[in-house]
Enzyme design. Structure first.
Site, PDB file in Angstrom:
ATOM      1  CG  HIS A  47      -5.835  -1.439   8.938  1.00  0.00           C
ATOM      2  ND1 HIS A  47      -5.832  -0.112   9.287  1.00  0.00           N
ATOM      3  CD2 HIS A  47      -4.542  -1.834   9.080  1.00  0.00           C
ATOM      4  CE1 HIS A  47      -4.596   0.257   9.613  1.00  0.00           C
ATOM      5  NE2 HIS A  47      -3.801  -0.768   9.492  1.00  0.00           N
ATOM      6  CG  ASP A  80      -0.308  -0.394   2.522  1.00  0.00           C
ATOM      7  OD1 ASP A  80       0.929  -0.421   2.587  1.00  0.00           O
ATOM      8  OD2 ASP A  80      -1.040  -0.666   3.488  1.00  0.00           O
ATOM      9  CG  ASN A 112      -8.813  -0.398  11.980  1.00  0.00           C
ATOM     10  OD1 ASN A 112      -7.873  -1.086  11.556  1.00  0.00           O
ATOM     11  ND2 ASN A 112      -9.237   0.678  11.335  1.00  0.00           N
ATOM     12  CD  GLU A 144      -8.607   1.985   7.810  1.00  0.00           C
ATOM     13  OE1 GLU A 144      -8.505   1.017   8.593  1.00  0.00           O
ATOM     14  OE2 GLU A 144      -8.027   3.068   7.999  1.00  0.00           O
TER      15      GLU A 144
HETATM   16  C1  F6R Z   1       1.354  -1.085   6.168  1.00  0.00           C
HETATM   17  C2  F6R Z   1       0.074  -1.738   6.335  1.00  0.00           C
HETATM   18  C3  F6R Z   1      -0.690  -1.697   7.601  1.00  0.00           C
HETATM   19  C4  F6R Z   1       0.152  -2.026   8.827  1.00  0.00           C
HETATM   20  C5  F6R Z   1      -0.678  -1.910  10.083  1.00  0.00           C
HETATM   21  C6  F6R Z   1       0.143  -2.154  11.337  1.00  0.00           C
HETATM   22  O1  F6R Z   1       1.898  -1.340   4.899  1.00  0.00           O
HETATM   23  O2  F6R Z   1      -0.360  -2.292   5.396  1.00  0.00           O
HETATM   24  O3  F6R Z   1      -1.762  -2.611   7.503  1.00  0.00           O
HETATM   25  O4  F6R Z   1       0.674  -3.318   8.708  1.00  0.00           O
HETATM   26  O5  F6R Z   1      -1.258  -0.646  10.163  1.00  0.00           O
HETATM   27  O6  F6R Z   1       1.069  -1.130  11.478  1.00  0.00           O
HETATM   28  P1  F6R Z   1       2.074  -1.094  12.723  1.00  0.00           P
HETATM   29  O7  F6R Z   1       3.000  -2.250  12.550  1.00  0.00           O
HETATM   30  O8  F6R Z   1       2.778   0.219  12.566  1.00  0.00           O
HETATM   31  O9  F6R Z   1       1.247  -1.198  13.944  1.00  0.00           O
END
Ligand code: F6R
Length: 248
Positions: free
Chosen positions: A141, A70, A139, A146
């Protein structure tokens, strides 16, 4: 029946070592591995391990390819908070992955729809993703899908939730966190031949419990992993504390 495998390790560092070991063993079996790569704070020590494995001659990405999961919309490529920059800093600069086999979403594009089509076509042209590495949001995701994202969604522009923007604010050092992003869809993620989700720390407890034990559906994006024939969640004991269905 869920194909989801769960690995629970005593510490975050054990979990990270195991996840990195899965990547190095898949690469040893298939040097042409096509990877999908997440970013985020969880992945920083994971990529550090991969860089060390490369430096010690235990892992090569010379024949591999990688797709970024992403990217924020509207950030220039060289923005320090862009995922392009993150992956360069935390992984690409320290390994031997050829530049021409790195595929990243261009969040700065004026035509997001055609950028997302281009990206899906590049995944197809590479023969699909062999191993998709994922983190999880508080959440639940995955990527920037989301809650509410359809399980058959493809790479597309999305709105970020306020919770996600707040969680990621640190990387922006007081600047406004983008409201939009481009992300592989849940359908795109489910199309990978193997999924590996790494979650560490108590902050991910509820998200992982929802993904593993709750109802499967778009309100818990990571619950989609239970529909995949070959998915693993690797976590530490702290993250797994609320889990009912722990497997050895
Ligand atoms: C990032 C992504 C997100 C993260 C998620 C956890 O490329 O796709 O889904 O993996 O937000 O982020 P952290 O590890 O910073 O808690």
């Amino acid at each position: 029946m869920s194909g989801l495998r769960l690995e629970v390790w005593p510490t975050a560092s054990d979990a990270i070592a195991s996840a990195a070991g899965i990547v190095t063993s898949r690469l040893a079996a298939n040097p042409g591995l096509v990877l999908g790569l997440a970013t985020g704070s969880t992945m920083v020590p994971f990529y550090r391990r991969l860089r060390h494995a490369h430096a010690e001659g235990r892992m090569s990405l010379a024949g591999a390819a990688a797709f970024g999961l992403d990217e924020y919309a509207g950030l220039p490529d060289d923005d320090p908070a862009s995922f392009r920059n993150y992956l360069r800093r935390h992984l690409f600069d320290g390994v031997d992955l050829p530049l021409e086999r790195i595929f990243l979403l261009d969040g700065g594009t004026g035509d997001a729809a055609s950028e997302c089509r281009r990206f899906e076509a590049a995944i197809a042209a590479a023969g699909g993703i062999d191993l998709q590495v994922l983190g999880i949001g508080t959440n639940a995701h995955i990527g920037f899908n989301e809650p509410g994202s359809a399980f058959d969604s493809r790479t597309r522009p999305v709105e970020l939730s306020e919770a996600t923007r707040a969680a990621n604010a640190g990387a922006f050092a007081g600047r406004v966190v983008p409201r939009r992003a481009l992300t592989m869809g849940i359908g795109t993620i489910l199309g990978a031949r193997e999924l590996l989700l790494l979650a560490t720390g108590r902050g991910k407890r509820a998200a992982v419990a929802g993904a593993v034990d709750g109802p499967i559906g778009p309100s818990v994006p990571a619950s989609a992993l239970r529909l995949h024939p070959c998915a693993t969640i690797v976590c530490d004991a702290e993250t797994a504390r609320d889990l009912v269905k722990t497997t050895p």
